[in-house]
Structure formats: C-alpha cells, structure tokens
Scaffold this motif. Structure first.
Motif, PDB file in Angstrom:
ATOM      1  N   SER A   1      -5.368   2.845  -5.086  1.00  0.00           N
ATOM      2  CA  SER A   1      -4.206   3.570  -5.599  1.00  0.00           C
ATOM      3  C   SER A   1      -3.331   2.732  -6.516  1.00  0.00           C
ATOM      4  CB  SER A   1      -3.371   4.108  -4.428  1.00  0.00           C
ATOM      5  OG  SER A   1      -2.951   3.053  -3.588  1.00  0.00           O
TER       6      SER A   1
ATOM      7  N   GLY B   1      -0.589   3.598  -0.521  1.00  0.00           N
ATOM      8  CA  GLY B   1      -0.986   3.393   0.868  1.00  0.00           C
ATOM      9  C   GLY B   1      -1.065   1.928   1.230  1.00  0.00           C
ATOM     10  N   ASP B   2      -1.694   1.135   0.382  1.00  0.00           N
ATOM     11  CA  ASP B   2      -1.815  -0.298   0.595  1.00  0.00           C
ATOM     12  C   ASP B   2      -2.288  -0.934  -0.710  1.00  0.00           C
ATOM     13  OD1 ASP B   2      -4.455   0.611   0.578  1.00  0.00           O
ATOM     14  OD2 ASP B   2      -4.697   0.404   2.734  1.00  0.00           O
TER      15      ASP B   2
ATOM     16  N   SER C   1      -3.148   8.492   8.435  1.00  0.00           N
ATOM     17  CA  SER C   1      -2.060   8.835   9.336  1.00  0.00           C
ATOM     18  C   SER C   1      -2.658   9.100  10.712  1.00  0.00           C
ATOM     19  CB  SER C   1      -1.313  10.079   8.838  1.00  0.00           C
ATOM     20  OG  SER C   1      -2.185  11.195   8.751  1.00  0.00           O
TER      21      SER C   1
ATOM     22  N   PRO D   1       3.607   3.950   3.751  1.00  0.00           N
ATOM     23  CA  PRO D   1       3.398   3.704   2.320  1.00  0.00           C
ATOM     24  C   PRO D   1       4.379   2.667   1.789  1.00  0.00           C
ATOM     25  CG  PRO D   1       3.454   6.061   2.805  1.00  0.00           C
ATOM     26  CD  PRO D   1       3.892   5.364   4.050  1.00  0.00           C
TER      27      PRO D   1
ATOM     28  N   ARG E   1      -5.496   4.274   3.441  1.00  0.00           N
ATOM     29  CA  ARG E   1      -4.429   4.506   4.405  1.00  0.00           C
ATOM     30  C   ARG E   1      -4.677   5.821   5.126  1.00  0.00           C
ATOM     31  NH1 ARG E   1       0.611   6.729   5.377  1.00  0.00           N
ATOM     32  NH2 ARG E   1       0.427   8.106   3.572  1.00  0.00           N
TER      33      ARG E   1
END
Length: 232
Positions: free
Chosen positions: A126, A136-137, A4, A88, A2
């Motif tokens: 994660s 994040g995914d 930003s 998130p 992920r």
C-alpha cells in the motif's frame, strides 16, 4: 498485509487463518495440523485447506499412493502468515519508518564486525499507492548474504553469539542468533514494519527498490556469488 480481528479469511477467523499459515510455513505437512488447530474432522479440514489452495495461499504436493496430502505455503500464504492486526498508520509515519529502516541498513552494512550484508531493500504494498494516506503497514523485502570467506564469516558469526548475553535453549538457537539479531535490529520493535526475504516480483508487479548495497560507499561489499540467507 493488514487484517482486522473480526475479518474472515476463506471462512475462518483471520487470527486462525494467520496461525494456520504460520504452521504450514514453518512445517509443511499433513492435514492433521489443521485438524488440531481448528478442532474439526479430517474431511472438513481438508476441504478448508483446498479452499486455501484455490485462493492461492497454499499448494499441495502430489498425494502419495495412500492418498495422503502434503500442504505448504505459497508467497501469498507467507504474506498472510506475516499479517498484522495493528492499527493503520499515516503515510508520514510510514515514511519515517522507511527512512529509519534504511538508516539502520546503512549502519549495519558499514560495521566491519558483522557477518552479513543487506544487499537490497524493496518496498511494496500500500505504500506505493500515493492515493492512500492510511496504510496497513510498511511492506519491505530484503536480501541478506554472508560476508567474506567461509572462515571470516564463521569467525564473525560466532563472535556475535559469544558477545550476546542471551541464554540459548539449543545449539540451533545459538547458530541462528546473529541472523535473528539482524532482523530484530532492522525492525526496531516497529509493529507496522513487515519484513520478508521472498521474491515479491512473483507476488505483485507493484514494487520499488529503495536500497542497493552497490551504491552505498560506506558499506562493506560482500563477495560476488555470496551465499543468500533466509530470514525464517
């Protein structure tokens, strides 16, 4: 992975970095691709690409006798190409996504009309860190193989395309539609689900197999040494 939108990757905006990796993933090639995307000179583009090599996102083939470079993505670079800018998600949401994904895998594998089998699903990233509640995914790696004899595989593949209401712009689009349809079905329009067909054991030692077709009694079992298909 992920990202930003205000993040920098090797000195350039994350969105540009992701697009750069997507270009070299699909079309490994010359420095000019980076020149066109970043709107910089060739020397500056090559310095940037070398930074991506040092960071493990790209590899460079041996230069030819004219000194021309040839760039292509690594597993890490492909992960960047698939990076998400989505917000998130909670661990509970990730678990629901994983449960739904595995149910779709089982449903697909049980359908005797399908040309492919999803033989393995591996979760990594994660999700495996139990101390994190905001993820994040959901990173998943799958292996897809052809079913049946060559004749049976082609018959099923062509039937899927014939039954589709889509309009195809080329013969290649028609050819790959059944595999693309599988990917769309598994993802189920969930932006937080990130799917790859790469060997994640070469990327990280944090991974866990969560599905094996050999343990799925409802699945149509593919033949031994079945042809492995790439998703991209």
């Amino acid at each position: 992975m992920r990202l930003s939108k205000d993040q920098l990757v090797e000195g350039i905006p994350a969105e540009q970095a992701r697009e750069l990796m997507r270009i070299y993933r699909v079309n490994p090639g010359l420095t000019e691709f980076a020149v066109d995307l970043l709107e910089v000179g060739e020397a500056d583009a090559e310095k940037l690409l070398e930074r991506f090599v040092e960071a493990g996102y790209l590899e460079i083939a041996e230069r030819d006798r004219n000194g021309v470079a040839w760039w292509f993505t690594t597993i890490r670079g492909n992960a960047l190409a698939n990076a998400s800018f989505a917000k998130p998600i909670t661990r509970a949401t990730a678990q629901r996504h994983l449960d739904g994904f595995l149910e779709r895998v089982r449903t697909y594998n049980a359908d005797r009309s399908k040309p492919y089998s999803v033989t393995r699903v591996t979760v990594f990233g994660s999700y495996l860190d139990s101390t994190q509640d905001r993820l994040g995914d959901l990173d998943l790696a799958i292996q897809v193989v052809r079913r049946g004899s060559t004749e049976e595989y082609l018959k099923r593949r062509d039937a899927i395309t014939a039954a589709s209401s889509r309009r195809f712009g080329s013969y290649f689009e028609r050819l790959v539609w059944p595999l693309r349809e599988l990917g769309l079905y598994l993802k189920d329009r969930k932006p937080a689900i990130n799917i790859t067909d790469e060997d994640v054991s070469a990327l990280t030692d944090q991974w866990s197999n969560v599905y094996d077709i050999r343990a799925d009694e409802s699945a149509e079992q593919p033949p031994e040494n079945a042809t492995v298909e790439g998703l991209s």
